[in-house]
Design a protein around this motif. Structure first.
Motif, PDB file in Angstrom:
ATOM      1  N   THR A   1     -29.804 -13.617   6.310  1.00 35.54           N
ATOM      2  CA  THR A   1     -30.101 -13.980   4.923  1.00 35.54           C
ATOM      3  C   THR A   1     -31.602 -13.894   4.646  1.00 35.54           C
ATOM      4  N   HIS A   2     -32.405 -14.440   5.562  1.00 40.21           N
ATOM      5  CA  HIS A   2     -33.866 -14.394   5.397  1.00 40.21           C
ATOM      6  C   HIS A   2     -34.365 -12.952   5.410  1.00 40.21           C
ATOM      7  N   MET A   3     -33.802 -12.139   6.297  1.00 38.78           N
ATOM      8  CA  MET A   3     -34.237 -10.757   6.411  1.00 38.78           C
ATOM      9  C   MET A   3     -33.953  -9.992   5.125  1.00 38.78           C
ATOM     10  N   SER A   4     -32.798 -10.191   4.543  1.00 32.45           N
ATOM     11  CA  SER A   4     -32.457  -9.538   3.276  1.00 32.45           C
ATOM     12  C   SER A   4     -33.426  -9.943   2.181  1.00 32.45           C
ATOM     13  N   SER A   5     -33.784 -11.211   2.167  1.00 35.50           N
ATOM     14  CA  SER A   5     -34.722 -11.716   1.165  1.00 35.50           C
ATOM     15  C   SER A   5     -36.118 -11.110   1.366  1.00 35.50           C
ATOM     16  N   VAL A   6     -36.544 -11.003   2.627  1.00 34.51           N
ATOM     17  CA  VAL A   6     -37.854 -10.419   2.940  1.00 34.51           C
ATOM     18  C   VAL A   6     -37.938  -8.975   2.443  1.00 34.51           C
ATOM     19  N   LEU A   7     -36.921  -8.182   2.765  1.00 35.83           N
ATOM     20  CA  LEU A   7     -36.923  -6.774   2.360  1.00 35.83           C
ATOM     21  C   LEU A   7     -36.923  -6.638   0.839  1.00 35.83           C
ATOM     22  N   ARG A   8     -36.178  -7.513   0.187  1.00 36.77           N
ATOM     23  CA  ARG A   8     -36.116  -7.457  -1.274  1.00 36.77           C
ATOM     24  C   ARG A   8     -37.473  -7.818  -1.905  1.00 36.77           C
ATOM     25  N   LYS A   9     -38.076  -8.885  -1.429  1.00 38.94           N
ATOM     26  CA  LYS A   9     -39.344  -9.349  -2.006  1.00 38.94           C
ATOM     27  C   LYS A   9     -40.489  -8.369  -1.750  1.00 38.94           C
ATOM     28  N   LEU A  10     -40.468  -7.717  -0.596  1.00 36.05           N
ATOM     29  CA  LEU A  10     -41.539  -6.783  -0.257  1.00 36.05           C
ATOM     30  C   LEU A  10     -41.226  -5.360  -0.698  1.00 36.05           C
ATOM     31  N   GLN A  11     -40.041  -5.192  -1.302  1.00 39.39           N
ATOM     32  CA  GLN A  11     -39.611  -3.886  -1.802  1.00 39.39           C
ATOM     33  C   GLN A  11     -39.596  -2.841  -0.675  1.00 39.39           C
ATOM     34  N   LEU A  12     -39.016  -3.257   0.449  1.00 38.35           N
ATOM     35  CA  LEU A  12     -38.855  -2.380   1.607  1.00 38.35           C
ATOM     36  C   LEU A  12     -37.363  -2.142   1.823  1.00 38.35           C
ATOM     37  N   SER A  13     -37.039  -1.042   2.493  1.00 35.27           N
ATOM     38  CA  SER A  13     -35.621  -0.693   2.619  1.00 35.27           C
ATOM     39  C   SER A  13     -35.084  -0.737   4.046  1.00 35.27           C
ATOM     40  N   SER A  14     -35.960  -0.923   5.032  1.00 37.88           N
ATOM     41  CA  SER A  14     -35.481  -0.881   6.411  1.00 37.88           C
ATOM     42  C   SER A  14     -36.382  -1.685   7.336  1.00 37.88           C
ATOM     43  N   ARG A  15     -35.848  -1.939   8.501  1.00 39.41           N
ATOM     44  CA  ARG A  15     -36.607  -2.624   9.537  1.00 39.41           C
ATOM     45  C   ARG A  15     -37.829  -1.800   9.953  1.00 39.41           C
ATOM     46  N   HIS A  16     -37.667  -0.482  10.002  1.00 35.29           N
ATOM     47  CA  HIS A  16     -38.778   0.397  10.364  1.00 35.29           C
ATOM     48  C   HIS A  16     -39.920   0.267   9.349  1.00 35.29           C
ATOM     49  N   GLU A  17     -39.601   0.243   8.074  1.00 40.99           N
ATOM     50  CA  GLU A  17     -40.634   0.089   7.046  1.00 40.99           C
ATOM     51  C   GLU A  17     -41.322  -1.269   7.159  1.00 40.99           C
ATOM     52  N   LEU A  18     -40.538  -2.298   7.501  1.00 40.05           N
ATOM     53  CA  LEU A  18     -41.111  -3.634   7.656  1.00 40.05           C
ATOM     54  C   LEU A  18     -42.115  -3.662   8.808  1.00 40.05           C
ATOM     55  N   THR A  19     -41.760  -3.024   9.918  1.00 47.56           N
ATOM     56  CA  THR A  19     -42.672  -2.975  11.063  1.00 47.56           C
ATOM     57  C   THR A  19     -43.980  -2.275  10.694  1.00 47.56           C
ATOM     58  N   ARG A  20     -43.872  -1.187   9.982  1.00 55.83           N
ATOM     59  CA  ARG A  20     -45.074  -0.458   9.560  1.00 55.83           C
ATOM     60  C   ARG A  20     -45.903  -1.300   8.586  1.00 55.83           C
ATOM     61  N   TRP A  21     -45.217  -1.969   7.649  1.00 59.98           N
ATOM     62  CA  TRP A  21     -45.895  -2.844   6.678  1.00 59.98           C
ATOM     63  C   TRP A  21     -46.684  -3.942   7.399  1.00 59.98           C
ATOM     64  N   ALA A  22     -46.032  -4.596   8.367  1.00 61.78           N
ATOM     65  CA  ALA A  22     -46.678  -5.681   9.103  1.00 61.78           C
ATOM     66  C   ALA A  22     -47.817  -5.169   9.977  1.00 61.78           C
ATOM     67  N   SER A  23     -47.622  -4.005  10.585  1.00 59.17           N
ATOM     68  CA  SER A  23     -48.652  -3.421  11.440  1.00 59.17           C
ATOM     69  C   SER A  23     -49.894  -3.040  10.629  1.00 59.17           C
ATOM     70  N   ASP A  24     -49.689  -2.474   9.458  1.00 58.57           N
ATOM     71  CA  ASP A  24     -50.806  -2.095   8.596  1.00 58.57           C
ATOM     72  C   ASP A  24     -51.655  -3.296   8.200  1.00 58.57           C
ATOM     73  N   ARG A  25     -51.034  -4.486   8.145  1.00 59.33           N
ATOM     74  CA  ARG A  25     -51.733  -5.698   7.740  1.00 59.33           C
ATOM     75  C   ARG A  25     -52.155  -6.550   8.929  1.00 59.33           C
ATOM     76  N   ARG A  26     -52.010  -5.994  10.105  1.00 60.16           N
ATOM     77  CA  ARG A  26     -52.413  -6.693  11.343  1.00 60.16           C
ATOM     78  C   ARG A  26     -51.709  -8.031  11.490  1.00 60.16           C
ATOM     79  N   LEU A  27     -50.415  -8.040  11.179  1.00 61.37           N
ATOM     80  CA  LEU A  27     -49.628  -9.264  11.291  1.00 61.37           C
ATOM     81  C   LEU A  27     -48.857  -9.347  12.599  1.00 61.37           C
ATOM     82  N   LEU A  28     -48.889  -8.312  13.417  1.00 63.35           N
ATOM     83  CA  LEU A  28     -48.114  -8.296  14.662  1.00 63.35           C
ATOM     84  C   LEU A  28     -48.955  -8.748  15.849  1.00 63.35           C
TER      85      LEU A  28
END
Length: 219
Positions: free
Chosen positions: A192-219
């Motif tokens: 449920t949280h993961m679906s909400s995260v993708l929706r709020k960040l306007q991302l479509s996949s786990r791969h996009e989320l990883t890239r998004w987080a990496s670009d922001r030095r969140l990992l």
């Protein structure tokens, strides 16, 4: 019963009861004669009350708490004599920097060992600043101006504290089951949280989320 001279009095603040119990047991086993847990709290309001009641030397403080988070607890500490050591699952740059700016003397992650935690508590009680090795670089970078914390915060403000935790773990490659075990929640809640995260960040996949987080030095 009086507290022995030199014994560091500690309050543990975390919204997971099992984690608080584990930390208390670990400090009792490893820190005998050096530290004593005098109280604990599960949210920001309770933490403020417990700190006011016990006036501990050190508070082990989770970053993400119901009722305002760790920074809110420090902001509402009227006496100001207690030192705060963040103990969090998050090792993201903006959490580390924001917590230090909020008044913490150090920041360590929950992968820390019992003896290391006892040492960190004692060092903070003596006035030292203590960080897990990788996290010290975040603080140096931030105050050197090489990390734009405000830009990171603007994106993360869309997420709840729990969603941030789930987001970071998923972006690091954790399975839903592993995230559930790490955060003491159900697999369905993770989904449920993961679906909400993708929706709020306007991302479509786990791969996009990883890239998004990496670009922001969140990992």
């Amino acid at each position: 019963m009086s507290t022995p001279v030199g014994l560091v009095r500690v309050v543990v603040v975390d919204d997971h009861a099992m984690f608080r119990t584990g930390v208390r047991a670990e400090l009792a086993a490893v820190g005998q004669g050096r530290v004593e847990v005098v109280g604990e709290a599960a949210d920001a309001d309770e933490a403020v009350a417990v700190v006011a009641e016990h006036a501990p030397d050190v508070v082990l403080l989770d970053v993400h708490l119901p009722g305002g988070g760790g920074v809110e607890v420090m902001r509402r500490d009227r006496a100001g004599a207690t030192r705060y050591l963040a103990l969090s699952v998050s090792d993201a740059a903006e959490d580390v920097i924001g917590t230090i700016r909020g008044g913490a003397r150090g920041y360590v992650t929950k992968t820390i060992t019992g003896p290391e935690l006892v040492d960190a508590v004692c060092r903070v009680a003596e006035g030292d600043a203590v960080f897990s090795p990788r996290l010290a670089g975040f603080v140096l970078d931030a105050f050197a101006g090489t990390i734009e914390v405000a830009a990171v915060d603007e994106d993360l403000d869309r997420l709840t504290e729990r969603e941030r935790e789930v987001m970071r773990l998923i972006a690091r490659g954790y399975s839903y089951r592993e995230v559930a075990g790490e955060l003491f929640i159900s697999v369905k809640t993770v989904e449920t949280h993961m679906s909400s995260v993708l929706r709020k960040l306007q991302l479509s996949s786990r791969h996009e989320l990883t890239r998004w987080a990496s670009d922001r030095r969140l990992l």
